[in-house]
Enzyme design. Structure first.
Site, PDB file in Angstrom:
ATOM      1  N   ASP A  59       0.867  -1.177   0.000  1.00 44.89           N
ATOM      2  CA  ASP A  59       0.000   0.000   0.000  1.00 44.89           C
ATOM      3  C   ASP A  59       0.900   1.222   0.000  1.00 44.89           C
ATOM      4  O   ASP A  59       1.719   1.393   0.914  1.00 44.89           O
ATOM      5  CB  ASP A  59      -0.890   0.036   1.250  1.00 44.89           C
ATOM      6  CG  ASP A  59      -1.934  -1.049   1.267  1.00 44.89           C
ATOM      7  OD1 ASP A  59      -2.284  -1.559   0.189  1.00 44.89           O
ATOM      8  OD2 ASP A  59      -2.407  -1.406   2.361  1.00 44.89           O
ATOM      9  N   ASN A  67      -0.290  13.914  -4.013  1.00 45.99           N
ATOM     10  CA  ASN A  67      -1.147  14.511  -5.050  1.00 45.99           C
ATOM     11  C   ASN A  67      -1.515  15.943  -4.703  1.00 45.99           C
ATOM     12  O   ASN A  67      -1.470  16.830  -5.561  1.00 45.99           O
ATOM     13  CB  ASN A  67      -2.419  13.686  -5.244  1.00 45.99           C
ATOM     14  CG  ASN A  67      -2.174  12.395  -5.977  1.00 45.99           C
ATOM     15  OD1 ASN A  67      -1.216  12.265  -6.726  1.00 45.99           O
ATOM     16  ND2 ASN A  67      -3.036  11.427  -5.764  1.00 45.99           N
ATOM     17  N   ASP A  76       1.103  10.151 -10.007  1.00 46.35           N
ATOM     18  CA  ASP A  76       1.114   9.096 -11.031  1.00 46.35           C
ATOM     19  C   ASP A  76       2.515   8.522 -11.209  1.00 46.35           C
ATOM     20  O   ASP A  76       2.691   7.315 -11.369  1.00 46.35           O
ATOM     21  CB  ASP A  76       0.606   9.637 -12.372  1.00 46.35           C
ATOM     22  CG  ASP A  76      -0.893   9.905 -12.370  1.00 46.35           C
ATOM     23  OD1 ASP A  76      -1.581   9.505 -11.407  1.00 46.35           O
ATOM     24  OD2 ASP A  76      -1.371  10.519 -13.351  1.00 46.35           O
ATOM     25  N   ASP A 102      -4.054   2.619  -4.735  1.00 44.21           N
ATOM     26  CA  ASP A 102      -2.684   2.722  -4.231  1.00 44.21           C
ATOM     27  C   ASP A 102      -2.183   1.383  -3.695  1.00 44.21           C
ATOM     28  O   ASP A 102      -1.268   1.331  -2.891  1.00 44.21           O
ATOM     29  CB  ASP A 102      -2.595   3.798  -3.150  1.00 44.21           C
ATOM     30  CG  ASP A 102      -3.439   3.464  -1.923  1.00 44.21           C
ATOM     31  OD1 ASP A 102      -4.215   2.496  -1.969  1.00 44.21           O
ATOM     32  OD2 ASP A 102      -3.315   4.184  -0.916  1.00 44.21           O
TER      33      ASP A 102
END
Length: 172
Positions: A59, A67, A76, A102
């Protein structure tokens, strides 16, 4: 007209099947459904050979903050770096997939307890290297779950549940 309808229905079916098995557009890895389908086949082969498997779940931590602070393009690139680290650290016979937004999973076939630390260290080193080479603005961290199964269960969900219990015990 009937022939055209039949051909249109077949094309629609083909499109549905392709969409179901298409790779993740961002990382070009298998998606969740493809992972589950391929898992069944790989696990069945491992059971026939009396061979164990390793399931890794990763994870990505702090992706929302990355972000928000650096933009989605950087987020990304973090996901692509994790995907590339996993692919470059495993064998071509292993199955690497993006399981969720994720979350990544890796099924290592014909692998046992003695190889867990080798694989984890390889992924960690590769991820550090990729972050540096791609000039990402911060270190990428992941929670890691590891399950070794001498007899792989029928479905990936059983191993995923076990890995979810382990996921917060280890960090790379």
């Amino acid at each position: 007209m009937g022939l055209l309808r039949m051909m249109a229905a077949r094309l629609q079916n083909v499109n549905r099947l392709l969409a179901r098995t298409a790779p993740d557009p961002l990382t070009v890895l298998a998606g969740r459904r493809t992972f589950q389908d391929k898992y069944r086949r790989l696990a069945a082969g491992a059971r026939r050979r009396c061979s164990s498997v390793i399931l890794l779940t990763l994870d990505v931590l702090h992706l929302k903050e990355i972000n928000d602070h650096f933009g989605y393009a950087v987020g990304d690139e973090v996901l692509r770096a994790v995907a590339d680290a996993l692919v470059e650290s495993t064998r071509t016979t292993d199955l690497v997939a993006r399981y969720g937004s994720d979350q990544f999973v890796v099924l290592l076939v014909d692998a046992g307890h003695d190889q867990v630390e080798i694989i984890v260290d390889r992924v960690k080193a590769k991820l550090v290297d990729l972050v540096k080479r791609r000039a990402l603005p911060r270190r990428v961290e992941c929670n890691l779950g590891v399950v070794v199964s001498p007899v792989p269960p029928e479905s990936a969900e059983e191993m995923m549940r076990e890995a979810d219990l382990e996921v917060n015990r280890r960090r790379i």
